[in-house]
Design an enzyme around this catalytic site. Sequence first.
Site, PDB file in Angstrom:
ATOM      1  N   GLU A  95     -20.334 -12.752   0.004  1.00 24.05           N
ATOM      2  CA  GLU A  95     -20.506 -11.408   0.558  1.00 24.05           C
ATOM      3  C   GLU A  95     -21.479 -10.613  -0.303  1.00 24.05           C
ATOM      4  O   GLU A  95     -21.603  -9.397  -0.156  1.00 24.05           O
ATOM      5  CB  GLU A  95     -19.164 -10.688   0.665  1.00 24.05           C
ATOM      6  CG  GLU A  95     -18.435 -10.525  -0.656  1.00 24.05           C
ATOM      7  CD  GLU A  95     -17.306  -9.519  -0.565  1.00 24.05           C
ATOM      8  OE1 GLU A  95     -17.610  -8.328  -0.382  1.00 24.05           O
ATOM      9  OE2 GLU A  95     -16.133  -9.922  -0.667  1.00 24.05           O
ATOM     10  N   CYS A 129     -14.108 -11.624   1.239  1.00 24.84           N
ATOM     11  CA  CYS A 129     -13.704 -12.732   0.364  1.00 24.84           C
ATOM     12  C   CYS A 129     -13.364 -14.013   1.135  1.00 24.84           C
ATOM     13  O   CYS A 129     -12.917 -14.991   0.540  1.00 24.84           O
ATOM     14  CB  CYS A 129     -12.499 -12.314  -0.476  1.00 24.84           C
ATOM     15  SG  CYS A 129     -12.755 -10.768  -1.348  1.00 24.84           S
ATOM     16  N   HIS A 262      -5.609 -15.790  -2.592  1.00 23.28           N
ATOM     17  CA  HIS A 262      -6.767 -14.970  -2.977  1.00 23.28           C
ATOM     18  C   HIS A 262      -6.225 -13.882  -3.899  1.00 23.28           C
ATOM     19  O   HIS A 262      -5.216 -13.243  -3.590  1.00 23.28           O
ATOM     20  CB  HIS A 262      -7.401 -14.344  -1.721  1.00 23.28           C
ATOM     21  CG  HIS A 262      -8.330 -13.224  -2.046  1.00 23.28           C
ATOM     22  ND1 HIS A 262      -9.426 -13.382  -2.871  1.00 23.28           N
ATOM     23  CD2 HIS A 262      -8.319 -11.909  -1.702  1.00 23.28           C
ATOM     24  CE1 HIS A 262     -10.055 -12.225  -2.993  1.00 23.28           C
ATOM     25  NE2 HIS A 262      -9.388 -11.312  -2.297  1.00 23.28           N
TER      26      HIS A 262
HETATM   27  N1  ACO Z   1       1.760   1.010 -16.982  1.00 22.76           N
HETATM   28  C1  ACO Z   1       2.167   0.068 -16.107  1.00 22.76           C
HETATM   29  N2  ACO Z   1       1.909   0.135 -14.772  1.00 22.76           N
HETATM   30  C2  ACO Z   1       1.192   1.173 -14.336  1.00 22.76           C
HETATM   31  C3  ACO Z   1       0.741   2.200 -15.186  1.00 22.76           C
HETATM   32  C4  ACO Z   1       1.064   2.076 -16.580  1.00 22.76           C
HETATM   33  N3  ACO Z   1       0.660   2.989 -17.453  1.00 22.76           N
HETATM   34  N4  ACO Z   1       0.076   3.104 -14.455  1.00 22.76           N
HETATM   35  C5  ACO Z   1       0.094   2.663 -13.172  1.00 22.76           C
HETATM   36  N5  ACO Z   1       0.774   1.506 -13.106  1.00 22.76           N
HETATM   37  C6  ACO Z   1       1.003   0.671 -11.939  1.00 22.76           C
HETATM   38  C7  ACO Z   1       1.326   1.438 -10.693  1.00 22.76           C
HETATM   39  O1  ACO Z   1       2.714   1.752 -10.638  1.00 22.76           O
HETATM   40  C8  ACO Z   1       0.895   0.436  -9.639  1.00 22.76           C
HETATM   41  O2  ACO Z   1       1.849  -0.570  -9.524  1.00 22.76           O
HETATM   42  P1  ACO Z   1       2.716  -0.744  -8.187  1.00 22.76           P
HETATM   43  O3  ACO Z   1       1.738  -0.819  -7.057  1.00 22.76           O
HETATM   44  O4  ACO Z   1       3.437  -2.012  -8.410  1.00 22.76           O
HETATM   45  O5  ACO Z   1       3.583   0.447  -8.112  1.00 22.76           O
HETATM   46  C9  ACO Z   1      -0.323  -0.229 -10.259  1.00 22.76           C
HETATM   47  O6  ACO Z   1      -0.240   0.038 -11.652  1.00 22.76           O
HETATM   48  C10 ACO Z   1      -1.646   0.321  -9.760  1.00 22.76           C
HETATM   49  O7  ACO Z   1      -1.594   1.701  -9.880  1.00 22.76           O
HETATM   50  P2  ACO Z   1      -2.039   2.619  -8.648  1.00 22.76           P
HETATM   51  O8  ACO Z   1      -1.878   4.036  -9.024  1.00 22.76           O
HETATM   52  O9  ACO Z   1      -1.381   2.154  -7.390  1.00 22.76           O
HETATM   53  O10 ACO Z   1      -3.578   2.220  -8.653  1.00 22.76           O
HETATM   54  P3  ACO Z   1      -4.747   2.883  -7.895  1.00 22.76           P
HETATM   55  O11 ACO Z   1      -4.314   3.382  -6.568  1.00 22.76           O
HETATM   56  O12 ACO Z   1      -5.400   3.828  -8.802  1.00 22.76           O
HETATM   57  O13 ACO Z   1      -5.724   1.595  -7.669  1.00 22.76           O
HETATM   58  C11 ACO Z   1      -6.124  -0.273  -6.220  1.00 22.76           C
HETATM   59  C12 ACO Z   1      -5.247   0.315  -7.303  1.00 22.76           C
HETATM   60  C13 ACO Z   1      -5.904   0.495  -4.897  1.00 22.76           C
HETATM   61  C14 ACO Z   1      -5.746  -1.719  -6.024  1.00 22.76           C
HETATM   62  C15 ACO Z   1      -7.620  -0.167  -6.638  1.00 22.76           C
HETATM   63  O14 ACO Z   1      -7.809  -0.839  -7.845  1.00 22.76           O
HETATM   64  C16 ACO Z   1      -8.574  -0.704  -5.596  1.00 22.76           C
HETATM   65  O15 ACO Z   1      -8.945  -0.020  -4.645  1.00 22.76           O
HETATM   66  N6  ACO Z   1      -9.056  -1.986  -5.773  1.00 22.76           N
HETATM   67  C17 ACO Z   1     -10.001  -2.622  -4.849  1.00 22.76           C
HETATM   68  C18 ACO Z   1      -9.366  -3.001  -3.531  1.00 22.76           C
HETATM   69  C19 ACO Z   1      -8.525  -4.268  -3.595  1.00 22.76           C
HETATM   70  O16 ACO Z   1      -8.600  -5.037  -4.523  1.00 22.76           O
HETATM   71  N7  ACO Z   1      -7.746  -4.502  -2.512  1.00 22.76           N
HETATM   72  C20 ACO Z   1      -6.945  -5.701  -2.398  1.00 22.76           C
HETATM   73  C21 ACO Z   1      -7.229  -6.558  -1.170  1.00 22.76           C
HETATM   74  S1  ACO Z   1      -8.902  -6.511  -0.609  1.00 22.76           S
HETATM   75  C22 ACO Z   1      -9.881  -7.377  -1.748  1.00 22.76           C
HETATM   76  O17 ACO Z   1      -9.626  -8.471  -2.148  1.00 22.76           O
HETATM   77  C23 ACO Z   1     -11.088  -6.698  -2.257  1.00 22.76           C
END
Ligand code: ACO
Length: 502
Positions: A95, A129, A262
């Site tokens: 991609e 992906c 994945h």
């Molecule tokens: N210590 C331990 N855990 C923590 C802490 C901390 N200090 N702070 C946050 N966390 C945890 C949260 O509780 C959460 O866990 P949970 O979901 O089990 O509750 C996790 O860390 C992530 O924190 P969020 O606040 O949910 O993270 P955020 O929303 O800021 O970002 C996300 C996460 C949405 C995955 C982002 O990184 C993203 O957009 N990534 C790209 C998209 C992606 O990968 N999508 C997946 C499928 S598509 C693909 O493959 C591209």
Amino acid sequence: MPSFKSSSERTGWPQDVGIIAIEVYFPSQFVDQKELESFDGASQGKYTIGLGQTKMGFCSDREDINSLCLTVLSRLMERTGVGYENIGRLEVGTETIIDKSKSVKSCLMQLFEDAGNSDVEGIDTTNACYGGTAALINAINWVESSSWDGRYAVVVAGDIAVYATGPARPTGGAGAVAMLVGPHAPLIMEKGVRGSHMCHVYDFYKPDLSSEYPTVDGKLSIQCYLSALDACYQTFSRKSDASKNASSPPMTLDQLDAVIFHSPFCKLVQKSLARLAFNDFLNTPADKVASKYPGLEAFREKKLEDTYFDKDVERAFMDYSQALFQAKTKPSLLLATQVGNMYTPSVYGGLASFLASNSARNLVGKKVAMFSYGSGLAATMFSLRISEDAGPDSSLSHLVTSLADLTVRLDSRTRVSPSVFAETMKLRESTHHKAPYTPVGSIDVLFPGTWYLTHVDEKYRRQYERRPLISVHATPPIASTSTNYALKDSSSVSADLISHQT
Ligand code: ACO
């Protein structure tokens, strides 16, 4: 060891078609996720515990999708000793788009020139992906079809996964995987059981063609991933059950020796294994629930579609599946946690990690489920059956031995500070699609044998060179005329890598 006959010599249909060899490439530089947490001002543990990531590989302006794929394909051919003339199909899943109408596959054809082989079918496939899986399915279908001419197919999956600054950035990564496909494979694609789920959704896409960064709705992408997982597992299970005799137990996690996903980030993979346990739980006859799932009966009324972010369900089934995760999935996360999301190669990096964690003898006859997800969305669950022969000269032994250097190679990478990583991302942003352009990134830091970009001319035409690889130059020619492949000993290759690094 497979021995091919030309199509005119062949009798019968090709048997046991699947993956014969796997080569993995990841960048030589990484940023530590713990250091990135504090650099980004994220709370301590968010990237490492919350997302389950330890290191993230990244590329300077010296590498692009063409160079990644040139590197991994060259290494596959050298390590296996297969000649380029013995490849009849080459499929690329990616991609990471640079020349838009011109495929990465066409760039890879440069490697076939010395062998005089331009009779190579296949082209690029793109859907986030998922492209690598579409490419693999195409390659396997070709070998199993009336179009097959008796030669190998190769699948290359590669991507540079970079995000704008913000919450998605720590879920980046980069890398490439190349797979040799043919009959009598040690990893056999099981027939008639693939379960797919495809639909229209804007969870992650790349509408701004001038940028490497996607437009991403993180939460929606997780919901899409989990809903696709549910749908694929249900279909995969139904087809698996239909293909068995009535006395065999129904498809559940108990019937799978490994489950590989994945991996956008490792925590989602652990949740996904728990999700499959939840699927099994909901499919279990009522009279068996109490004995098989003690203490979980209260979740019986829950519905899959209402529970993507139900923390009670998530916690309960993560606890329930903890041991299953350790045994069936965690070994596949070596590359995912240390390199990050490689996009199309991610699930195949998982397969390589799983194989590298085992001996050939332990792998004999195992059944491995693979879940491939690409936003937008396209997803498939399929299974691989591992061959029965683990003798020292078997293709399974060669495959496992060839992956034994993964950890050594990961450990030989260079760690860079988050500020240098951030500057590199800025450099990539400002020079992406710039022409003319001469990259400035260090060549010395690249692994031996890495292809790299030397120049983009005023017409956007790209030129590449390759860092030397001692073992390859010292022992030419590689068995280029043989249709049998003989894998080189990975320990000698990794020793060369390290000696070049230091
Ligand atoms: N210590 C331990 N855990 C923590 C802490 C901390 N200090 N702070 C946050 N966390 C945890 C949260 O509780 C959460 O866990 P949970 O979901 O089990 O509750 C996790 O860390 C992530 O924190 P969020 O606040 O949910 O993270 P955020 O929303 O800021 O970002 C996300 C996460 C949405 C995955 C982002 O990184 C993203 O957009 N990534 C790209 C998209 C992606 O990968 N999508 C997946 C499928 S598509 C693909 O493959 C591209």
